[in-house]
Enzyme design. Sequence first.
Site, PDB file in Angstrom:
ATOM      1  N   HIS A   1       0.759  -1.101  -0.399  1.00 57.39           N
ATOM      2  CA  HIS A   1       0.273   0.356  -0.263  1.00 57.39           C
ATOM      3  C   HIS A   1       0.411   1.379  -0.305  1.00 57.39           C
ATOM      4  O   HIS A   1       0.739   2.314   0.492  1.00 57.39           O
ATOM      5  CB  HIS A   1      -0.776   0.118   1.328  1.00 57.39           C
ATOM      6  CG  HIS A   1      -1.744  -1.350   1.548  1.00 57.39           C
ATOM      7  ND1 HIS A   1      -3.065  -0.988   0.604  1.00 57.39           N
ATOM      8  CD2 HIS A   1      -1.442  -2.709   2.372  1.00 57.39           C
ATOM      9  CE1 HIS A   1      -3.283  -2.724   1.526  1.00 57.39           C
ATOM     10  NE2 HIS A   1      -2.926  -2.931   1.828  1.00 57.39           N
TER      11      HIS A   1
ATOM     12  N   SER B   1      15.537  20.279 -16.505  1.00 62.02           N
ATOM     13  CA  SER B   1      14.204  22.072 -16.903  1.00 62.02           C
ATOM     14  C   SER B   1      14.747  22.752 -17.559  1.00 62.02           C
ATOM     15  O   SER B   1      15.477  23.512 -17.345  1.00 62.02           O
ATOM     16  CB  SER B   1      13.495  22.304 -15.264  1.00 62.02           C
ATOM     17  OG  SER B   1      12.594  23.317 -15.611  1.00 62.02           O
TER      18      SER B   1
ATOM     19  N   LYS C   1      17.147  20.991 -11.380  1.00 61.53           N
ATOM     20  CA  LYS C   1      16.467  19.748 -11.569  1.00 61.53           C
ATOM     21  C   LYS C   1      17.028  18.750 -12.235  1.00 61.53           C
ATOM     22  O   LYS C   1      18.183  19.044 -13.432  1.00 61.53           O
ATOM     23  CB  LYS C   1      14.900  19.575 -12.491  1.00 61.53           C
ATOM     24  CG  LYS C   1      13.926  20.943 -11.927  1.00 61.53           C
ATOM     25  CD  LYS C   1      13.480  20.130 -10.241  1.00 61.53           C
ATOM     26  CE  LYS C   1      12.606  18.794 -11.329  1.00 61.53           C
ATOM     27  NZ  LYS C   1      10.986  19.517 -12.169  1.00 61.53           N
TER      28      LYS C   1
ATOM     29  N   GLU D   1       9.064   8.181 -16.792  1.00 60.44           N
ATOM     30  CA  GLU D   1       7.667   8.368 -17.705  1.00 60.44           C
ATOM     31  C   GLU D   1       7.184   8.256 -18.437  1.00 60.44           C
ATOM     32  O   GLU D   1       6.139   8.547 -18.670  1.00 60.44           O
ATOM     33  CB  GLU D   1       8.082  10.400 -16.737  1.00 60.44           C
ATOM     34  CG  GLU D   1       8.440  10.552 -15.523  1.00 60.44           C
ATOM     35  CD  GLU D   1       8.615  11.775 -15.170  1.00 60.44           C
ATOM     36  OE1 GLU D   1       8.446  12.455 -13.742  1.00 60.44           O
ATOM     37  OE2 GLU D   1       9.021  12.847 -16.082  1.00 60.44           O
TER      38      GLU D   1
END
Length: 471
Positions: free
Chosen positions: A159, A280, A286, A293
């Site tokens: 979970h 970024s 970043k 992704e």
Amino acid sequence: MNQTTRLWGGRFRKPPDPRMMRLSSAASAHARLAPQDIAGGKAHAAELQRAGLLSQSEAETIVATLDAIANEVAAGTLLPSADDEDIHTFVERVLIARIGATGAKLRAGRSRNDQAANNLKLYLRQQARPLGAMLAELLEAIAAQSEVHAASVCPGFTHLQSAQPVTFGHWLMAHGQVLARDAGRLQDWEKRSGQSPLGAAALAGSAIALTPELSAKALGYDGPFENSVDAVGARDHVAEFLFVAAMLLTDLSRLAEEVTLWTSRQFGWVTLDDAFATGSSIMPQKKNPDIAEISRGRAARLTGDLVAMLGALKGLPLAYNRDLAEDKRAAFDAVDVLSEVLPAFAGLIASMEPHPAVMRAQAGTGFALATEVADYLARKGVPFAEAHEITGALVRYCEEMGRDLETIDPIELRAVDPRLDEGVKACLTLDAAVAARSGFGGTAPARVVEQIERFNAWLDGFKAWTGEGGR
């Protein structure tokens, strides 16, 4: 487009409307199937020679011309034109333009229906093992990282909540095992796609090409079709290939999600190699896990391809219908996506840098060692239902006191329950917890090492199947 460059039209009084042809034509989109169409043409030429419709000289001329066309297509110097309705029209048009009436003989005894079925099935069969080799590279990377971190303790989750400590190698191998099953599905798919449809003609079989078993052998199939109607009307092999691709990317998307979590500042388990991350445009600090992704997103795309193919097949009458032309768009997309995602992900996993100290520091948080207390009591003869309640009371006491399980002294243990003696303290370490899970398939480091050894032995066999060879 004039009548001589169409494979049909004798009974029509009007030429096709340009609007109809824009919907119907797909030669350029299907140009990648030219090698398979040409291979089928060469096999069919041999059939026509056996049937007496082509002399040896004519068959040799056709084969040599088809080989020349294949070479030019591969070199990019010959492409379908806007007037070619499909890949079959393109190849036949060029063949006839070069050798005249001899080339026109090749159409006897075959149909675009069995050609279309053969082209895509042959293409997918030729793609299966190279895709398997890409998957093997990813599996090798997972196994290599797992071997390094077979004893590196990390939190285990259910979970997405801290549950019990495991080793990072064991956690990675969980992903390796499911992807290995996907590899097996690819091999199983190849077995089930082993029947050649060539020779089925439009639907009833051919009155001229009477030895399709020889064409099947020439094209590398296991054998010919059993039923000519099924041969041209079935696309379950395409749907199954799409399922294997979608399942593989779905499984990989779960690893992608975890990589995304692991590389976050909140987890800090893994640092990605600069070559496999992006930045970024506005935030200089970043470092983004774009490969992970993008892979998650592509998994959704392949699921859509599978659903589209199943939708096209649902309720479709036998034998051939143009609905089946949807098979190529979906299949090409699946091959392209896997060809892009698998190598990139293999590089990401192979080059990432895990941080065992960070993982270990998080592994005992959230009372992850509580089960050790319950197991200790159970081994002393306390019924597990009671042991569970006692351990829950101990956790509640620790929460109220702002303490960790490992810091509770013997007096406090006995205050919670007299059966909690000092011996439980030996169980309340991360290394003791993972070592205790020493059954087959457990997270004990020695068992993880054994698992990886078995996995690598299997992987050698899979690599041999792909043609890449073992380690």
